[in-house]
Structures are given as C-alpha cells and as structure tokens.
Design a protein around this motif. Structure first.
Motif, PDB file in Angstrom:
ATOM      1  N   ARG A   5       0.874  -1.171   0.000  1.00 18.80           N
ATOM      2  CA  ARG A   5       0.000   0.000   0.000  1.00 18.80           C
ATOM      3  C   ARG A   5       0.913   1.222   0.000  1.00 18.80           C
ATOM      4  NH1 ARG A   5      -5.186   1.533   1.605  1.00 18.80           N
ATOM      5  NH2 ARG A   5      -5.171   3.506   2.704  1.00 18.80           N
ATOM      6  N   CYS A   6       0.650   2.147  -0.892  1.00 19.92           N
ATOM      7  CA  CYS A   6       1.502   3.338  -0.984  1.00 19.92           C
ATOM      8  C   CYS A   6       1.360   4.175   0.291  1.00 19.92           C
ATOM      9  CB  CYS A   6       1.119   4.158  -2.205  1.00 19.92           C
ATOM     10  SG  CYS A   6       1.982   5.738  -2.254  1.00 19.92           S
ATOM     11  N   SER A   7       2.506   4.554   0.858  1.00 19.55           N
ATOM     12  CA  SER A   7       2.471   5.315   2.113  1.00 19.55           C
ATOM     13  C   SER A   7       2.029   6.755   1.862  1.00 19.55           C
ATOM     14  CB  SER A   7       3.857   5.299   2.764  1.00 19.55           C
ATOM     15  OG  SER A   7       4.809   5.848   1.863  1.00 19.55           O
ATOM     16  N   SER A   8       1.968   7.137   0.589  1.00 19.36           N
ATOM     17  CA  SER A   8       1.608   8.517   0.302  1.00 19.36           C
ATOM     18  C   SER A   8       0.161   8.654  -0.184  1.00 19.36           C
ATOM     19  CB  SER A   8       2.596   9.051  -0.739  1.00 19.36           C
ATOM     20  OG  SER A   8       2.320  10.356  -1.049  1.00 19.36           O
ATOM     21  N   CYS A   9      -0.221   7.879  -1.230  1.00 15.44           N
ATOM     22  CA  CYS A   9      -1.571   8.060  -1.782  1.00 15.44           C
ATOM     23  C   CYS A   9      -2.517   6.911  -1.442  1.00 15.44           C
ATOM     24  CB  CYS A   9      -1.498   8.243  -3.301  1.00 15.44           C
ATOM     25  SG  CYS A   9      -1.130   6.723  -4.198  1.00 15.44           S
ATOM     26  N   GLY A  10      -1.969   5.839  -0.847  1.00 14.33           N
ATOM     27  CA  GLY A  10      -2.836   4.751  -0.398  1.00 14.33           C
ATOM     28  C   GLY A  10      -3.166   3.708  -1.464  1.00 14.33           C
ATOM     29  N   HIS A  21       8.635   1.818  -6.306  1.00 19.34           N
ATOM     30  CA  HIS A  21       7.721   2.624  -5.501  1.00 19.34           C
ATOM     31  C   HIS A  21       6.440   2.861  -6.285  1.00 19.34           C
ATOM     32  CE1 HIS A  21       8.950   5.832  -8.147  1.00 19.34           C
ATOM     33  NE2 HIS A  21      10.225   5.677  -7.769  1.00 19.34           N
ATOM     34  N   CYS A  22       5.488   3.501  -5.656  1.00 21.65           N
ATOM     35  CA  CYS A  22       4.195   3.800  -6.293  1.00 21.65           C
ATOM     36  C   CYS A  22       4.380   4.774  -7.466  1.00 21.65           C
ATOM     37  CB  CYS A  22       3.294   4.416  -5.226  1.00 21.65           C
ATOM     38  SG  CYS A  22       1.681   4.935  -5.831  1.00 21.65           S
ATOM     39  N   SER A  23       3.433   4.776  -8.374  1.00 26.03           N
ATOM     40  CA  SER A  23       3.532   5.702  -9.513  1.00 26.03           C
ATOM     41  C   SER A  23       3.528   7.161  -9.044  1.00 26.03           C
ATOM     42  CB  SER A  23       2.381   5.448 -10.485  1.00 26.03           C
ATOM     43  OG  SER A  23       1.165   5.471  -9.782  1.00 26.03           O
ATOM     44  N   CYS A  24       3.046   7.439  -7.840  1.00 21.32           N
ATOM     45  CA  CYS A  24       3.052   8.817  -7.322  1.00 21.32           C
ATOM     46  C   CYS A  24       4.393   9.152  -6.673  1.00 21.32           C
ATOM     47  CB  CYS A  24       1.922   9.012  -6.303  1.00 21.32           C
ATOM     48  SG  CYS A  24       2.309   8.425  -4.647  1.00 21.32           S
ATOM     49  N   GLY A  25       5.283   8.170  -6.579  1.00 24.21           N
ATOM     50  CA  GLY A  25       6.596   8.405  -5.959  1.00 24.21           C
ATOM     51  C   GLY A  25       6.653   7.963  -4.504  1.00 24.21           C
ATOM     52  N   GLY A  26       5.497   7.673  -3.900  1.00 18.95           N
ATOM     53  CA  GLY A  26       5.466   7.254  -2.492  1.00 18.95           C
ATOM     54  C   GLY A  26       6.060   5.848  -2.307  1.00 18.95           C
ATOM     55  N   LEU A  27       6.608   5.608  -1.130  1.00 18.79           N
ATOM     56  CA  LEU A  27       7.181   4.278  -0.856  1.00 18.79           C
ATOM     57  C   LEU A  27       6.088   3.324  -0.381  1.00 18.79           C
ATOM     58  CD1 LEU A  27      10.599   5.095   0.863  1.00 18.79           C
ATOM     59  CD2 LEU A  27      10.030   4.878  -1.554  1.00 18.79           C
TER      60      LEU A  27
HETATM   61 ZN    ZN Z   1       1.164   6.519  -4.251  1.00 23.97          ZN
END
Ligand code: ZN
Ligand code: PLP
Length: 366
Positions: A5-10, A21-27
């Motif tokens: 689960r992306c720590s930034s956008c979920g 990492h997630c496509s949004c850059g979040g880990l």
């Molecule tokens: Zn994300």
C-alpha cells in the motif's frame, strides 16, 4: 491476502509488482492480515528467524532453500544494567541478514532474475549472499569510503560492485538512476518493506528469549531498517496484548550526521538537510533518510529519544567492547558510545537496556 500500500496516496499493489515505488513516488508499506503475535505460533523446531514466519506476509516454503540460519542471536549481560544482543553473529556478520533473507525470499517467490541495491556495505553483503543462495544476479553500489573488506565480501558472493565517488546518499542516487534506466528490480533495504519483515524478528527474539522486554532499547538510526522493524514488531506485540507498553527507545545517530536529532530539536515534521562530515560510523551516515517522515512520526508518537555518538568516543567504546570479548565494527561501537554518554549524564534511564552489536569488527578494519 498480503500486498503493498503506498504510504503517500494509499494505492494498493500486489507483492509481485516490480516497481521500486508507487507511480506517485510514495514508498510502499506492507498490508498483511496475519495472526496476532503469539509465542504458541512460533515454530520452535526451526533454528532460524523463519521460526516466526507465521507473522510474515508470505506463505510458501522457498525460504528453506535460502536460509543460512540467520537470527537467534544471543542476548548477553555486560553489567548490572546493560545487555547486548549479538547480531554480528550472522551469516554475513551483521543484522542486515535478517532483512535480506526476507527480501530475497520475496524476490525468489515472484521470479526476479536480477537485482540492484545501494548500501554502506553490510546490507550489500547480506543481499549479495542471499542472491547467491537464490541464484539471482546482483549488482551492489557502495560509496568510495566503504570498508575494503565489505567490498571484497560482496564480490566473493559473485555480485558485481559499483564504487561511487561520493557520499552514501549520492550512491543511492546512482543506483536508482540505473534501476530506472534498465528496469532492474530494486532490492533496496530502504524502499522495499519486506526488509522490515526480517528486521522485526530482532524484537520478537528478545521477547521470546526473555519472555518480556527490557525497560530500554538502544537502536541505531541511519535509514532506520532496524528501527522500523523493531517499531513494527512492538506495534504487533502491543496489539496482540503480549506487552502492555513500549520500552523507552533511544535512537542513535552520529554527531556528524544527525538529521533526526535536528528535526526533533527543531520540532519539525520532516527531516531537514543537515551538514554532514565523514564519520567512522559509516553504517549510520545517512543524510537523507528516504523514510524520514514515517520515522519522525514514530519518534514523536512514542517519545523516542534521539541521542548521538561523539566521533572521538567511538574508538574508545570499540576498545571497551573488545576488552569485554566483543569485537564490534565502528558503527556498532557508536551505539555503545552514545549509551555510555547517556548513562553518565543526568537523564540516565532506570532498568535494563539492550544494545545491538550489529556488525562484526573484522569488517571495518582497514
Ligand atoms: Zn502513491
Ligand atoms: C553495523 C550497522 N549498524 C547500524 C546500521 C544502521 O542501519 P539503518 O541505516 O538501517 O538505520 C548499519 C547500516 O548499514 C550497519 O551496517
């Protein structure tokens, strides 16, 4: 089912995602609805950290082909209030084997053929060894200041080594560029949360060995792979009702590279850029910790104290440990140097403290 689960956008991803990492850059964090921690579910016939596999997010037997008997390090009393956990007694002589064994188990499970990783040396040693075991090709990036013995060891496991002229942070940048350019699997102990599924066994073991936790824990804090694993395990033990409260936690940075100390002193919610200078505690010389915000949040939430090791007390602490029969690497001696200063001051904590000896002395000798 377990997944990321992306720590930034979920956003959710399955564990066979090959992205760093997630496509949004979040880990990524791991989502896993396993059984609550319970000593009854520990496989007491398995003499490695995989005795705790019921609490890890994979359910297959591939770990049997990879395990080198990592984990299960003894906890030894040094004096009336001080214990050390001998995590340098590992297949590649540092605690990073815990994380690497779990991470390469994942790589084997999802069919990865080649990985790249950046490291100050010990994590690279560990990933290279488990990749050798798994038949996975491996390229490790290290900064030029890395101890030559660590570099020789990585090569001995058949991995290729790229030595980067620059800091540990610049080494990570170089590795990530290559990962992005060539689409390699990034077996990063910082990005890939599977690593923490391994390091959390450090805390499980303390609990299993002693049937309780000590009043205080000293944990090194560079990128926070042991720190995050320990915090994850503590959350699991607490929610399982196995412990009523967290021990007091002291996170150790080098006085020459202390971004978390600066953040806490400034009451900041993100890790500031700090001036750093070269330290013999190479393993914790991380100026830009990639999980900085998550770590800071835990620091504030659980009242973690960030303490520092003075550069000119590391060698003496290392000598002290050696005279006690423990030949630790400089980064591990830094844990001890910071602890000794804490105990000599006015804020010395009550009760027992457990300190990890995370790396073997022979590895940081020139
Ligand atoms: Zn994300
Ligand atoms: C011996 C030793 N101790 C502590 C650390 C710090 O670990 P982390 O950067 O994950 O906080 C390292 C990292 O390489 C290490 O090698």
């Amino acid at each position: 089912m377990s997944g990321y689960r992306c720590s930034s956008c979920g956003k959710s991803y399955s564990l066979d995602a090959l992205l760093p990492h997630c496509s949004c850059g979040g880990l990524f964090d791991i989502e896993h609805a396993g059984p609550a921690f319970n000593l009854e579910l520990v496989d007491k016939d398995e003499w490695s950290m995989f005795r705790y596999r019921r609490f890890m997010p994979l359910d297959n037997e591939l770990w049997r082909d990879l395990s080198l008997g990592e984990g299960l390090s003894p906890t030894v009393r040094l004096d009336e209030r001080t214990l050390v956990k001998m995590d340098y007694m590992m297949p590649t002589l540092s605690f990073k084997d815990r994380g690497a064994a779990a991470l390469i188990w994942l790589c084997k499970t999802i069919g990865v053929r080649k990985v790249a990783q950046d490291s100050s040396g010990n994590a690279g040693n560990a990933v290279a060894a488990y990749c050798a075991r798994a038949g996975i090709a491996c390229e490790i990036f290290v900064p030029e200041a890395t101890s030559p013995k660590k570099i020789a060891m990585i090569r001995a496991h058949g991995a290729s080594v790229t030595i980067v002229r620059g800091t540990r942070d610049q080494t990570a940048d170089a590795c990530r560029e290559k990962v992005a350019r060539e689409g390699l699997y990034y077996a990063s102990h910082v990005y890939n949360p599977f690593f923490y599924e391994g390091t959390k066994t450090y805390l499980y073991e303390i609990f299993e060995q002693r049937k309780a936790l000590p009043a205080n824990l000293v944990i090194p804090l560079g990128n926070g792979t042991l720190f995050l694993g320990v915090m994850k395990a503590l959350a699991e033990l607490k929610s399982a009702g196995a412990i009523a409260r967290y021990p007091r936690i002291y996170a150790v940075q080098s006085e020459r590279c202390a971004p978390f100390k600066a953040a806490v002193e400034g009451g900041l919610s993100s890790v500031p850029a700090v001036d750093i200078t070269q330290t013999m505690a190479e393993g914790i010389a991380i100026g830009r910790p990639m999980r900085g915000e998550a770590i800071l949040k835990l620091i504030y939430e659980h009242g973690v104290r960030v303490i520092t090791a003075k550069e000119d007390s590391i060698a003496a602490a290392r000598e002290y440990l050696a005279r006690m029969g423990i030949y630790a690497e400089h980064t591990s001696a830094a844990n001890f140097a910071a602890y000794q200063e804490l105990m000599a001051g006015t804020e010395a904590p009550e009760g027992d403290t457990i300190i990890p000896v995370c790396g073997a002395g022979l590895k940081s000798d020139k």
